[in-house]
Design an enzyme around this catalytic site. Structure first.
Site, short mmCIF file in Angstrom:
data_model
loop_
_atom_site.label_atom_id
_atom_site.label_comp_id
_atom_site.label_asym_id
_atom_site.label_seq_id
_atom_site.Cartn_x
_atom_site.Cartn_y
_atom_site.Cartn_z
N CYS A 11 41.56 48.78 40.48
CA CYS A 11 42.07 47.41 40.68
C CYS A 11 43.71 47.26 40.03
O CYS A 11 44.53 47.94 40.86
CB CYS A 11 41.24 46.37 39.81
SG CYS A 11 41.78 44.84 40.45
N HIS B 171 35.34 47.41 41.27
CA HIS B 171 34.68 47.26 39.95
C HIS B 171 33.45 47.64 40.11
O HIS B 171 32.71 47.34 41.08
CB HIS B 171 34.85 45.99 39.35
CG HIS B 171 36.55 45.49 39.00
ND1 HIS B 171 37.09 46.03 38.23
CD2 HIS B 171 37.13 44.58 39.67
CE1 HIS B 171 38.38 45.54 38.23
NE2 HIS B 171 38.41 44.61 38.94
#
Length: 493
Positions: free
Chosen positions: A332, A429
């Site tokens: 991310c 994630h």
């Protein structure tokens, strides 16, 4: 107001163990044949989760839902505050971004959210037998008492009995609990139906005289002394004191950069559970050393944290390790940092309109107001992890243009992430949760070290989590007077 059974856990401070106690109660009620759901009206955390409705909630409520055997739902955490600085947060309501607010502005605004909080609670109450409610911080924060929507204010709104937990591991537990009770007003005190000593290590017999005196002083019974339980349950946020202390000694050394705004570090729980993978968190260049794998995690403020990396000397250390062939993985915000130019012309992350990244991946990121929230399945394409099946979720504001090889492909064929030699990046994630990437990673890192992996595979992560919930529930059930808890819930039903 629905007459669903309900119990609320409040704490003498942040980190008193409220989340774990609520997780345990969700599991206990499930074991007892009840449909339980967690509820936290307002959560402040950077560990978050994307629900099946593609809404964002605190990770703790997703964990509690899993312990209860149900799907996470945005109603379980109607307000999520994601701090982007010391004095401001992104305000997420019912799973969607509503605004970026300074703390003082949110304090003045929060009373307007009461109807939405109650709507979420009432909707859950129509579907479940028990609601396990978690408070936040301490109800004795008297400067924040006005228009409270998460501790005693919420307990009064939904008419819930309260268990008050204190953390003996940090010391001063009798003062914690006594002081908290005494700072409540008379009506609030009457709602506290039991005290819980949490995280106890030692001989409980030595504690009993103090427990009797505490009961006499407060007029509230102590319903249990919960031992320090060696269970592996995801932490709620990056303030967890154990984060800086995780330095497990295992053959493979994985260093995670502890960014100032680190987010979703629960991504690495499956790595920590692997018998060969030691995970440590590093915030100082002199402690970085030469790890077998370096990870740049997610962050709520990519630009500020990239500037911090530069100023701290960690960026230079990362670049040196990468040039020497050390594997580097960004997730991310960490993935965004590994690329080229990062642009933020709208000022979503501050006053810096653009900033060059580390240049380790052939990609560039532009921030945009729309927040990406997805749940996906994918498979790694090429490289040492080729073919590893992934399940994960995306939570980010930026869009990244990739000129090189993707890290994986989604079910619909779209490319995701980027890889170049020994450097990898992905927005996903939870990518280690399926176990396949974890095992391929362990194989590769062992091979680079000339080690034989043999039969050192980790227990499947989902099975491991279920076992941890059962261990947690067993320890808490043995410590708490569950009969008293059931009686107080009946009284309020």
């Amino acid at each position: 107001m629905s007459r669903v059974k309900r119990i609320m856990v409040q704490g003498s401070m942040s980190g008193a163990g409220k989340s774990l106690l609520c997780t345990a109660l969700c599991r206990i009620f499930r074991q007892d044949g009840l449909r339980a759901a967690p509820f936290k009206s307002q959560n402040m955390a950077l560990n978050s989760y994307v629900t099946p409705q593609l809404g964002e909630i605190g990770r703790a409520q997703a964990v509690q839902a899993e312990a209860a055997g149900i799907e996470p739902d945005v109603r379980m955490n109607p307000i999520l505050l994601k701090p982007s600085s010391d004095v401001g947060s992104q305000v997420i309501v019912n799973g969607r971004v509503r605004a970026q607010m300074a703390a003082a502005d949110y304090f003045a605004y929060r009373k307007q959210l009461v109807p939405e909080i109650l709507a979420a609670y009432e909707s859950l109450a129509e579907e479940y037998d028990v609601i396990v409610i978690e408070g936040a911080g301490s109800p004795a924060e008297i400067n924040l008492r006005e228009n409270d929507i998460v501790n005693m204010g919420l307990a009064e709104l939904v008419d819930a009995p309260v268990l008050l937990a204190g953390d003996i591991d940090r010391g001063g537990v009798f003062a914690q609990l006594y002081g908290t009770v005494m700072l409540l007003d008379k009506r609030e005190r009457a709602r506290v139906r039991g005290l819980v000593i949490n995280k106890f290590r030692g001989d409980e017999a030595l504690l009993r005289p103090g427990l009797r005196q505490l009961e006499s002083l407060t007029g509230v019974p102590v319903l249990g002394v919960v031992p320090f339980l060696p269970v592996r349950i995801d932490d709620e946020d990056s303030l967890a004191p154990c984060l800086a202390e995780r330095t497990a000694r295992k053959p493979i050394d994985i260093a995670v950069i502890r960014l100032p705004h680190i987010a979703n570090f629960t991504d690495f729980s499956p790595l920590e559970a692997h018998p060969l993978l030691g995970v440590r968190y590093v915030a100082d260049a002199k402690n970085l050393g030469t790890p077998d794998l370096l990870i740049l995690p997610g962050t709520k403020n990519t630009i500020d944290d990239l500037l911090w990396l530069r100023q701290s000397g960690l960026e230079s250390a990362v670049l040196h390790l990468a040039a020497a062939g050390a594997p580097v993985f960004g997730i991310c915000g960490g993935y965004q940092m590994l690329g080229g130019m990062i642009t933020d012309t709208a000022g979503l992350e501050g006053s810096c309109p653009s900033l060059p990244g580390m240049g380790l991946l052939p990609c560039e990121t532009a921030f945009e107001a729309r927040k990406t929230l997805t749940r996906v399945r994918a498979a790694v394409t090429g490289g040492p992890f080729d073919g590893a099946a992934l399940e994960g979720y995306e939570i980010h504001m930026g869009a990244t243009a990739v000129r090189g090889e993707p890290f994986c492909r989604l079910e619909d064929g779209r490319a995701e992430g980027c890889q170049s030699g020994n450097v990898f990046g992905s927005y996903l994630h939870g990518l280690f949760d399926s176990g396949e990437l974890t095992e391929k990673l362990a194989d590769w890192l062992c091979g680079r070290r000339g080690m034989e992996k043999k039969n050192a595979a980790a227990e499947p992560w989902r099975e491991s989590r279920e076992r941890q919930y059962d261990l947690l529930a067993a320890g808490v059930r043995e410590a708490l007077d569950m009969d008293a808890i059931y009686r107080m819930m009946e009284e309020y039903a």
